[in-house]
Design an enzyme around this catalytic site. Structure first.
Site, short mmCIF file in Angstrom:
data_model
loop_
_atom_site.label_atom_id
_atom_site.label_comp_id
_atom_site.label_asym_id
_atom_site.label_seq_id
_atom_site.Cartn_x
_atom_site.Cartn_y
_atom_site.Cartn_z
N LEU A 59 49.59 41.92 53.73
CA LEU A 59 50.19 40.67 54.18
C LEU A 59 51.62 40.47 53.72
O LEU A 59 52.49 40.06 54.50
CB LEU A 59 49.34 39.49 53.69
CG LEU A 59 48.07 39.14 54.47
CD1 LEU A 59 47.05 40.27 54.40
CD2 LEU A 59 47.46 37.87 53.92
N ASP A 60 51.88 40.75 52.45
CA ASP A 60 53.18 40.37 51.86
C ASP A 60 54.39 40.94 52.58
O ASP A 60 55.38 40.22 52.79
CB ASP A 60 53.21 40.78 50.39
CG ASP A 60 52.19 40.01 49.56
OD1 ASP A 60 51.48 39.17 50.14
OD2 ASP A 60 52.10 40.26 48.35
N HIS B 93 44.55 41.15 49.38
CA HIS B 93 45.34 40.03 49.90
C HIS B 93 46.83 40.33 49.91
O HIS B 93 47.59 39.65 50.60
CB HIS B 93 45.07 38.78 49.06
CG HIS B 93 45.83 37.58 49.53
ND1 HIS B 93 45.54 36.96 50.73
CD2 HIS B 93 46.87 36.90 49.00
CE1 HIS B 93 46.37 35.94 50.90
NE2 HIS B 93 47.19 35.88 49.87
N CYS B 94 47.29 41.33 49.18
CA CYS B 94 48.74 41.50 48.98
C CYS B 94 49.39 42.49 49.94
O CYS B 94 50.22 42.11 50.76
CB CYS B 94 49.02 41.92 47.54
SG CYS B 94 48.66 40.61 46.33
N ILE B 95 49.03 43.77 49.83
CA ILE B 95 49.78 44.80 50.55
C ILE B 95 49.71 44.64 52.07
O ILE B 95 50.71 44.84 52.75
CB ILE B 95 49.32 46.20 50.11
CG1 ILE B 95 49.51 46.36 48.60
CG2 ILE B 95 50.12 47.29 50.83
CD1 ILE B 95 49.05 47.69 48.06
#
Length: 451
Positions: free
Chosen positions: A277-278, A273-275
């Site tokens: 999208l963020d 979910h992080c790399i």
């Protein structure tokens, strides 16, 4: 000061009632740590199936054992619910809802906005609100503080507001919610003090910062740093592939330098979910200030194109055996985005699967953790069972996720061409293993006879 002193006392003596909105990969582990910290926790989620499972003492998160949930429920310390009106009883609300990207790669903050609408309807004065969902700098103030102050409330007086970014790493055996340092920034000093007091009971180390924006930006820096460096090493892998240099050996050699170097490794793409999208949250927000981040956009482009590179590499390998992608039988090994978890969020394996299907291949996959997923058509695709004899009949195997439980020597011994995107078969001598970033050396004699 009345609300501040009242809440401070309740946090100190652990009589404060805590709410966690969103019981996924972030919210459920956080809920369990808050229970361990001595707080009564009300877990709120709109998914009735999750709520019912938790009430029965069953966990759907790999890092949270059933026993932890059952013990918390049976002790009367954890109350899963789908009813937002429970907020009337809460002293603290933690928001742990998803923040995906839209189809246009813009931030989708609709889940946060939905929770804020419920908070406005049900929250009592003196409540501490902490946003944990990853988002762009300014979200805490723009989407929460401004909305509540428009109702005549004042941050730091009538309610207290902080941002504390989640740092969940599913499957990490060394770091969890408790022992991962917790950054927190408040909209006022009073807000920050209460936030630090709360999390001081829940996690090992709290790291206060001067504002929610600093806390929001720190989370984006962490993951953008990883995205940019992964993109660089992915590009290096493609360069080494062209030059027939082993990128994995290059990385091992560079890693012997005791200063000024940190190893990153190439792969089939980025997931979780992080790399993925963020960095786009940061890039999107920067444009509001007429600042255009070339690093972020370039890194995103390189990482997004890695599944295509895997397809190209596979086509080259099959060509060596006088075969094409079309009508070949391809087995994908591993579908989760990282080892030893069942998490499929943004997994590059999903795109690799669709690319092979779109190229006319017959595609199956095997993953002992992620046992099924829905393809682009909405059809459920189930993992095949582990059967080396059946695996030997595929034209090639594409290795996406390096689960520790895979029998690497057994798979290599099948003689089927393996496209290894993770260097998982390092140290296993075999003529049928082709690693990303190493080139494909094809003897002229074999080309002449077409085998």
């Amino acid at each position: 000061m009345m609300y501040f002193n009242r809440l401070k006392d309740r946090l100190q003596n652990k009589t404060a009632k805590v709410g966690v909105v969103g019981l996924g990969y972030v919210g459920l582990p956080l809920s369990m740590e808050m229970v361990k910290g001595g707080f009564t926790v009300f877990g709120i989620d709109t998914d009735e199936r999750k709520v019912e499972a938790l009430r029965e003492g069953k966990s759907y998160i790999q890092d949270v054992p059933d026993a932890a949930v059952a013990d918390a429920v049976n002790a009367g310390m954890f109350f899963p619910t789908s009813a937002y009106d429970v907020m009337k009883e809460l002293d603290m609300i933690s928001i742990c809802v998803p923040t995906p990207l839209s189809e246009n790669q813009d931030p989708d903050t609709s889940f946060i906005k939905s929770v804020v609408r419920e908070i406005k309807k049900h929250m009592q004065k003196g409540t501490l609100i902490v946003l944990e969902s990853t988002t762009y700098p300014g979200t805490t103030e723009e989407l929460i503080q401004f909305e509540l102050e428009a109702q005549g409330l004042t941050a730091g007086k009538d309610f207290f507001l902080c941002f504390s970014p989640e740092r969940v790493d599913p499957g990490n055996r060394n770091y969890n919610t408790y022992n991962t340092p917790k950054v927190i920034g408040g909209t006022t000093e009073a807000c920050k003090e209460l936030g630090v007091l709360l999390y001081g009971h829940v996690v090992k180390t709290v790291v206060p910062v001067s504002s929610p924006k600093v806390a929001e930006m720190s989370k984006l820096l962490e993951n953008t740093f990883r995205s940019v460096n992964i993109a660089f090493v992915n590009e290096l892998a493609m360069m080494c592939d062209r030059m027939e240099i082993d990128v994995w050996e290059v990385i091992r050699a560079a890693s012997t330098k005791p200063f000024g170097f940190m190893p990153f490794h190439p792969g089939p793409g980025i997931g979780g979910h992080c790399i993925p999208l963020d960095p786009m949250y940061l890039s999107w927000k920067a444009k509001e200030y007429r600042f255009y981040s070339k690093f972020i956009e370039l890194a995103q482009s390189i990482n997004d194109n890695m599944p295509e590179y895997v397809l190209t590499k596979t086509a080259q390998v099959l060509n060596k055996y006088a075969k094409s992608i079309r009508n070949s039988k391809v087995l994908i090994l591993g579908m989760a985005y990282k080892p030893d978890v069942d998490d499929l969020r943004e997994s590059p394996g999903l795109e690799v699967y669709e690319l092979f299907r779109g190229s006319g291949a017959f595609v199956d996959y095997y993953d002992p953790y992620a046992t099924s997923f829905k393809d682009e058509r909405g059809a459920v695709v189930a993992s095949v069972t582990y059967d080396p004899a059946a695996f030997a009949r595929y034209d090639c195997m594409v290795f996406i996720t390096n689960h520790r439980c895979f029998s690497y020597h057994e798979l290599a011994a099948l003689g089927v061409p393996i496209i290894d995107t993770r260097n998982a078969f390092a140290g296993i001598p075999s003529d049928n293993i082709y690693k990303l970033g190493t080139g494909i050396k094809t003897p002229e004699a074999k080309l002449a006879v077409g085998v």
